[in-house]
Design a protein around this motif. Structure first.
Motif, mmCIF file in Angstrom:
data_model
loop_
_atom_site.group_PDB
_atom_site.id
_atom_site.type_symbol
_atom_site.label_atom_id
_atom_site.label_comp_id
_atom_site.label_asym_id
_atom_site.label_seq_id
_atom_site.Cartn_x
_atom_site.Cartn_y
_atom_site.Cartn_z
ATOM 1 N N UNK A 66 0.862 -1.184 0.000
ATOM 2 C CA UNK A 66 0.000 0.000 0.000
ATOM 3 C C UNK A 66 0.900 1.235 0.000
ATOM 4 N N UNK A 67 1.525 1.557 -1.140
ATOM 5 C CA UNK A 67 2.541 2.613 -1.162
ATOM 6 C C UNK A 67 2.025 4.020 -0.853
ATOM 7 N N UNK A 68 0.725 4.198 -0.754
ATOM 8 C CA UNK A 68 0.198 5.516 -0.393
ATOM 9 C C UNK A 68 0.361 5.797 1.098
ATOM 10 N N UNK A 69 0.691 4.772 1.876
ATOM 11 C CA UNK A 69 0.932 4.948 3.312
ATOM 12 C C UNK A 69 2.345 4.504 3.655
ATOM 13 N N UNK A 70 2.877 5.073 4.715
ATOM 14 C CA UNK A 70 4.227 4.732 5.150
ATOM 15 C C UNK A 70 4.171 3.738 6.306
ATOM 16 N N UNK A 71 5.340 3.206 6.634
ATOM 17 C CA UNK A 71 5.409 2.310 7.791
ATOM 18 C C UNK A 71 4.996 3.047 9.055
ATOM 19 N N UNK A 72 5.329 4.336 9.123
ATOM 20 C CA UNK A 72 4.905 5.147 10.261
ATOM 21 C C UNK A 72 3.405 5.352 10.285
ATOM 22 N N UNK A 73 2.795 5.583 9.102
ATOM 23 C CA UNK A 73 1.342 5.732 9.012
ATOM 24 C C UNK A 73 0.633 4.491 9.549
ATOM 25 N N UNK A 74 1.183 3.325 9.219
ATOM 26 C CA UNK A 74 0.560 2.069 9.631
ATOM 27 C C UNK A 74 0.884 1.691 11.076
ATOM 28 N N UNK A 75 1.885 2.319 11.652
ATOM 29 C CA UNK A 75 2.241 2.002 13.033
ATOM 30 C C UNK A 75 2.942 0.672 13.192
ATOM 31 N N UNK A 76 3.693 0.247 12.180
ATOM 32 C CA UNK A 76 4.397 -1.039 12.281
ATOM 33 C C UNK A 76 5.784 -0.906 12.895
ATOM 34 N N UNK A 77 6.288 0.333 13.053
ATOM 35 C CA UNK A 77 7.603 0.529 13.664
ATOM 36 C C UNK A 77 7.391 0.527 15.177
ATOM 37 N N UNK A 78 7.744 -0.585 15.798
ATOM 38 C CA UNK A 78 7.534 -0.751 17.240
ATOM 39 C C UNK A 78 8.563 0.035 18.040
#
Length: 169
Positions: free
Chosen positions: A26-38
């Protein structure tokens, strides 16, 4: 050349760079947008470590994400930096940022419900989440599986368009 222990400022820069990586599915969102960076921290040996929480157990994009994160670490001068998967606590849609929710909706993917702790309002009776095309809540599930494993497909009975929605997790 030996690696130097990153400062707190450099660690914040690393976290920012990792969070701005686009999601491969989903390249319109970032890893930060998705909250996957713990977490982004310095290990006991002084090496930077990045902890990632997958949106879906068995997510096929995790290998691509981990490779991209290793690239960020290497570009920052830390080729020995480590990337770990964290499964506890499990990822949930509450971690999606407001910007991420907006970007998903702009691309025809219904963002999940409001995160825990959001403003409480009167409950309206509806058939489903609002359609990102017309806003109608006359929506229903069409398929539990979408383009990725973390999405489902819904149908809007008002405008007859199908759309993806992040599965609650």
């Amino acid at each position: 050349m030996t690696e130097r222990r990153p400062s707190e400022w450099q660690l914040a820069e690393l976290r920012s760079a990792v969070e701005e990586l686009p999601d491969p599915e989903l390249p319109m969102v970032t890893l930060g947008d998705l909250g996957v960076v713990h977490a982004v921290r310095i290990g006991s040996d002084g090496t930077p470590e990045v902890e990632l929480t997958p949106t879906f157990l068995g997510c096929p994009a995790m290998e691509v994400i981990e490779r991209a994160v290793r690239g960020v670490l290497a570009e920052a001068g830390h080729p020995a930096g480590r990337v770990h998967r964290v499964l506890v606590p499990a990822w949930s849609t509450d971690r999606i940022s407001e910007r991420g929710r907006r970007r998903l909706a702009e691309h025809g993917i219904a963002p999940p419900g409001r995160p825990a702790g959001a403003e409480v309002r009167a409950v309206t009776v509806a058939l489903g989440p609002p359609c990102p095309h017309c806003g109608s809540q006359a929506t229903r599930p069409l398929s539990p599986f979408g383009a990725t494993r973390c999405q489902a497909i819904l149908l809007c009975t008002a405008c007859r368009e199908t759309f993806a929605q992040f599965r609650a997790g």
